[in-house]
Design an enzyme around this catalytic site. Structure first.
Site, PDB file in Angstrom:
ATOM      1  N   ARG A   1       1.337 -18.410  18.004  1.00  0.00           N
ATOM      2  CA  ARG A   1       1.179 -18.216  16.557  1.00  0.00           C
ATOM      3  C   ARG A   1       2.085 -19.163  15.763  1.00  0.00           C
ATOM      4  NH1 ARG A   1      -1.410 -15.400  19.743  1.00  0.00           N
ATOM      5  NH2 ARG A   1      -3.346 -14.634  18.859  1.00  0.00           N
TER       6      ARG A   1
ATOM      7  N   ASP B   1      -1.562  -2.155   3.868  1.00  0.00           N
ATOM      8  CA  ASP B   1      -1.280  -2.964   5.048  1.00  0.00           C
ATOM      9  C   ASP B   1      -0.278  -4.031   4.650  1.00  0.00           C
ATOM     10  OD1 ASP B   1      -3.128  -3.222   7.865  1.00  0.00           O
ATOM     11  OD2 ASP B   1      -1.759  -4.867   7.438  1.00  0.00           O
TER      12      ASP B   1
END
Lengths: 284, 129
Positions: free
Chosen positions: A40, A148
């Site tokens: 990532r 979120d």
């Protein structure tokens, strides 16, 4: 796409970055997750055209162009589906709401929080489940909030377009009733259902972000505490406690246990699920 | 059934979940359902398009159901004569009386079963079949 000559990330650099992420998000990235984390980071190094890890890390810490948010978005796992762990939804309509409305009057508000809500499957499932299974659904002012940490998933959630996989647990009748079929084998949830859920960005371990959400009757917080270490879990549990009305309930994932995390809650066993409750009165 | 012969119902309620619930009750029975989020929007829609029935909630921001009814009934015919079914979470006789005085045709106390709502709609509009 990976750079041809991927910059090496040394053990020390990895630790510094993991430490930085931990302080910002509460998520723990140990050496065992190194491969996953490194991929990532490399993606973001390429995306930001950083010449080296050191340059990227400086960029990240400087807060330029919300890089922290981009990196967090790259890390969070966002795969779920409608009616996941529906025994808890059954518990919500059969038991939890019955208890919550006992002290309310028709027309009063009932607040339900889904955190993390990912791309919206959980809060929309709650809405559909209540429409189908709770006979008092029109008698109370039901407010469903989905939150979120990942802003990309919140955008997707608000749009409410889903593929086959997300809908696999819903019957064709339910899909026909609550979704429009689009021409690309995807389905969009009805406008009214989209409007029935409010979405907001919240980091569960940042009290200044959780507190403004107000207090809820029921919180669904499934499969996120497992990503935290003890300290972050404790902070998250305290925040969740603050966000519950006295007597309010919290539902965790089926492998999770609040008893190991915090003594603030009392455990309640119903036929369909084990849930945790904020006690009515503060303990002496 | 042609679109022409289908009965049109305007659901006026500020709660999106409730509108979904009523729509899911009425559409399978053949009604065409339109929506408004408050009394002001409801009046506007009734003035613009023909409807066979309005289902209106009492508690709404901007313009509540009772004010909506009083305003509607003061308009010219035929729009003022549209049947109005009032829905409310208030079960008291005062509330029922207020709705009746404002010109309600019927008053249903929430929670309302989907079949019940569709049955009442059919009684006001005629069974759509």
């Amino acid at each position: 796409m990976m750079p041809d000559a991927a910059p090496e990330i040394t053990e020390d650099e990895f630790r510094r970055l993991a430490d930085f992420l931990y302080r910002r998000t509460g998520m723990v990235f140990t050496e065992t997750k190194r491969y996953y984390v490194e991929r990532r980071i490399l993606e973001r190094i390429v995306a930001t055209s950083s010449p080296s890890f050191a340059a990227y890390f400086t960029h990240l810490r400087s807060g330029i162009r919300d890089e922290v948010e981009h990196l967090i978005n790259a890390f969070t796992v966002n795969e779920t589906y409608f009616y996941r762990e529906d025994h808890q939804l059954a518990c919500l309509s059969d038991d939890l709401l019955k208890e919550r409305v006992a002290a309310k009057r028709p027309g009063d508000s009932i607040r339900i929080w889904s955190i993390p809500c990912s791309t919206g499957e959980e809060p929309y499932s709650i809405a559909i489940w209540l429409l189908e299974n709770w006979k008092d659904v029109d008698a109370y002012d039901i407010e469903i909030v989905g939150s979120d940490i990942d802003t990309r998933v919140l955008d997707a959630a608000a749009e409410g377009i889903f593929g086959k996989r997300a809908l696999m647990r819903l019957s064709p009748e339910l899909i026909a009733r609550y979704f429009h079929e689009r021409d690309d084998e995807r389905w969009q949830i009805l406008d009214d259902l989209r409007q029935s859920v409010r979405f907001s960005r919240v980091n569960l371990i940042e009290t200044r972000e959780t507190r403004p959400q107000g207090r809820f009757d029921v919180i669904f917080c499934r499969n996120v505490l497992i990503y935290f270490d003890d300290e972050s879990r404790r902070i998250a549990a305290e925040n969740l406690y603050d966000n519950l009305l006295p007597g309010g309930f919290i539902c965790l994932g089926h492998t999770e246990s609040m008893s190991r995390i915090s003594p603030l809650f009392e455990v309640c066993r119903y036929s369909g699920a084990i849930v945790y409750r904020r006690p009515q009165e503060l303990r002496a | 059934m042609s679109e022409m012969s289908r009965k049109r119902i305007l659901v006026i309620d500020d709660a999106a979940l409730v509108r979904t619930y009523y729509r899911a009750a009425l559409e399978p029975r053949g009604f065409i359902v339109e929506e408004a989020l408050n009394g002001v929007e409801g009046l506007e829609k009734l003035l613009l398009e023909p409807f066979d029935l309005a289902i209106v909630d009492v508690n709404m921001p901007q313009m509540d159901g009772i004010t909506f009814l009083q305003t509607l009934r003061a308009k010219e015919l035929p729009v003022s004569g549209i049947p109005v079914l009032v829905t409310s979470s208030e079960a008291g006789t005062q509330d029922l009386t207020a709705a009746r005085r404002a010109g309600a045709n019927y008053y249903l106390v929430k929670p309302i079963r989907q079949e019940t709502l569709a049955d009442y709609a059919a009684m006001f509009c005629g069974e759509p079949r």
